[in-house]
Design a protein around this motif. Structure first.
Motif, PDB file in Angstrom:
ATOM      1  N   UNK A 184       0.768  -1.234   0.000  1.00  0.00           N
ATOM      2  CA  UNK A 184       0.000   0.000   0.000  1.00  0.00           C
ATOM      3  C   UNK A 184       0.797   1.281   0.000  1.00  0.00           C
ATOM      4  N   UNK A 185       2.138   1.202   0.131  1.00  0.00           N
ATOM      5  CA  UNK A 185       2.957   2.404   0.044  1.00  0.00           C
ATOM      6  C   UNK A 185       2.927   2.932  -1.390  1.00  0.00           C
ATOM      7  N   UNK A 186       3.006   4.252  -1.533  1.00  0.00           N
ATOM      8  CA  UNK A 186       2.876   4.884  -2.840  1.00  0.00           C
ATOM      9  C   UNK A 186       4.176   5.557  -3.268  1.00  0.00           C
ATOM     10  N   UNK A 194       2.590  15.722   1.849  1.00  0.00           N
ATOM     11  CA  UNK A 194       2.386  14.688   2.859  1.00  0.00           C
ATOM     12  C   UNK A 194       1.705  13.478   2.225  1.00  0.00           C
ATOM     13  N   UNK A 195       2.315  12.299   2.281  1.00  0.00           N
ATOM     14  CA  UNK A 195       1.683  11.125   1.670  1.00  0.00           C
ATOM     15  C   UNK A 195       0.433  10.704   2.424  1.00  0.00           C
ATOM     16  N   UNK A 196      -0.424   9.943   1.747  1.00  0.00           N
ATOM     17  CA  UNK A 196      -1.653   9.479   2.361  1.00  0.00           C
ATOM     18  C   UNK A 196      -1.404   8.493   3.486  1.00  0.00           C
ATOM     19  N   UNK A 197      -2.363   8.407   4.407  1.00  0.00           N
ATOM     20  CA  UNK A 197      -2.223   7.497   5.534  1.00  0.00           C
ATOM     21  C   UNK A 197      -2.523   6.068   5.093  1.00  0.00           C
ATOM     22  N   UNK A 198      -1.733   5.124   5.596  1.00  0.00           N
ATOM     23  CA  UNK A 198      -1.852   3.721   5.210  1.00  0.00           C
ATOM     24  C   UNK A 198      -2.577   2.954   6.310  1.00  0.00           C
ATOM     25  N   UNK A 199      -3.734   2.429   5.978  1.00  0.00           N
ATOM     26  CA  UNK A 199      -4.568   1.738   6.949  1.00  0.00           C
ATOM     27  C   UNK A 199      -3.896   0.463   7.452  1.00  0.00           C
ATOM     28  N   UNK A 280      11.680   6.419  -4.230  1.00  0.00           N
ATOM     29  CA  UNK A 280      11.096   6.593  -2.899  1.00  0.00           C
ATOM     30  C   UNK A 280       9.631   6.149  -2.920  1.00  0.00           C
ATOM     31  N   UNK A 281       9.247   5.328  -1.950  1.00  0.00           N
ATOM     32  CA  UNK A 281       7.831   5.097  -1.672  1.00  0.00           C
ATOM     33  C   UNK A 281       7.583   5.588  -0.254  1.00  0.00           C
ATOM     34  N   UNK A 282       6.355   6.002   0.012  1.00  0.00           N
ATOM     35  CA  UNK A 282       6.090   6.633   1.306  1.00  0.00           C
ATOM     36  C   UNK A 282       4.642   6.429   1.720  1.00  0.00           C
ATOM     37  N   UNK A 283       4.392   6.657   3.002  1.00  0.00           N
ATOM     38  CA  UNK A 283       3.054   6.642   3.560  1.00  0.00           C
ATOM     39  C   UNK A 283       3.084   7.343   4.905  1.00  0.00           C
TER      40      UNK A 283
END
Length: 290
Positions: A184-186, A194-199, A280-283
């Motif tokens: 789910x990391x983007x 700010x990246x989206x929150x990962x449930x 880079x991937x982030x959450x």
């Protein structure tokens, strides 16, 4: 005067109705405490207070927090981390010069079971060295404040010491980022966003120290994706930012992309270069525990 305590259904199910009722009746509730989240004094007689239950494999410790900081909840931690936190509490209480964090061991309805499973064959290394051929990579974790639109955000940069492949893949191909994207990391192209929150994922802080990054468990709840061998110290500014925003930005990069940077401005520049190269991937991960 009654204590203004909140005992969630989750906490009640672990400690049992009798213990929960004793708490709400004031038998084990302190009048004053140090909030396990923001580390400032609290008063159960004057302000709403959450009960936070840390559970290990065999031990459970109940702590207290401002309800405005963190809701009443159960936080799974390893037995070693939990016992280390108890030792820290006892040592901190010795001077008795200021209100400390009251806590006590409580009986569970049944022995707590906390899984310790990693998503990849990696482990924490405070000062990682390059992985030798045939050895599993280890994860380096760097903490720092990263500016998003003029606001400092608590951030973790996760970088393995070598390629991380999928289970069974012996080709040496680095699939670290694709593994995280599957979770789910983007991909990140602009560090200022700010990246989206990962449930289901979260960052676990206990007594102001970094303990783990948690991922969803197949059977429900959370399990450790990365756990510190020893709790990691963070700066006061980092902890305050994480608490204020109730989340931590996690950046992940391939081995050799960012490295250890001595200053936060250099860390950001390295992240910007990596993002421009699609590395880079982030959450945003919610803050769990403290």
């Amino acid at each position: 005067m009654p204590h203004m305590l909140d005992v969630s259904d989750e906490v009640r199910s672990e400690i049992g109705d009798d213990e929960a009722d004793r708490l709400l009746g004031g038998a084990h509730a302190p009048d004053t405490y140090e909030c396990t989240s923001c580390r400032t004094p609290g008063d159960t007689l004057m302000e709403p207070t959450s009960t936070v239950l840390f559970i290990g494999d065999e031990t459970a410790v109940l702590a207290f927090a401002h309800s405005r900081c963190i809701p009443s909840q159960v936080v799974p931690v390893s037995e070693e981390q939990l016992l280390g936190a108890v030792r820290s509490i006892n040592q901190a209480q010795e001077p008795a010069a200021a209100p400390q964090q009251p806590s006590y061991t409580v009986p569970l309805q049944e022995p707590a079971q906390v899984a310790a499973q990693a998503a990849a064959p990696v482990q924490e290394a405070p000062l990682p060295a390059p992985a030798a051929a045939g050895q599993a990579a280890v994860l380096g974790i760097t903490c720092g404040l990263v500016m998003h639109g003029g606001t400092g955000h608590a951030a973790l940069v996760v970088e393995p010491t070598g390629p991380v492949g999928r289970p069974g893949n012996t080709s040496g191909t680095d699939e670290f980022l694709s593994l995280l994207q599957d979770a789910g990391f983007q991909p990140l192209t602009d560090v200022d966003v700010t990246p989206g929150q990962l449930s289901g994922w979260s960052v676990l802080m206990v007594m102001g120290q970094l303990h783990a990054i948690l991922q969803p468990a197949a059977a429900g709840g959370s399990t450790g994706w990365w756990q510190a061998h020893q709790p990691l110290q963070v700066t006061d500014a980092w902890r305050v930012a994480a608490g204020k925003q109730a989340e931590v930005t996690m950046y992940a990069v391939p081995a050799g992309t960012v490295g250890r940077q001595p200053r936060e401005d250099l860390l950001r520049l390295a992240l910007e270069r990596a993002a421009a190269q699609g590395q880079v991937v982030a959450a945003s991960l919610p803050l769990a525990g403290t």
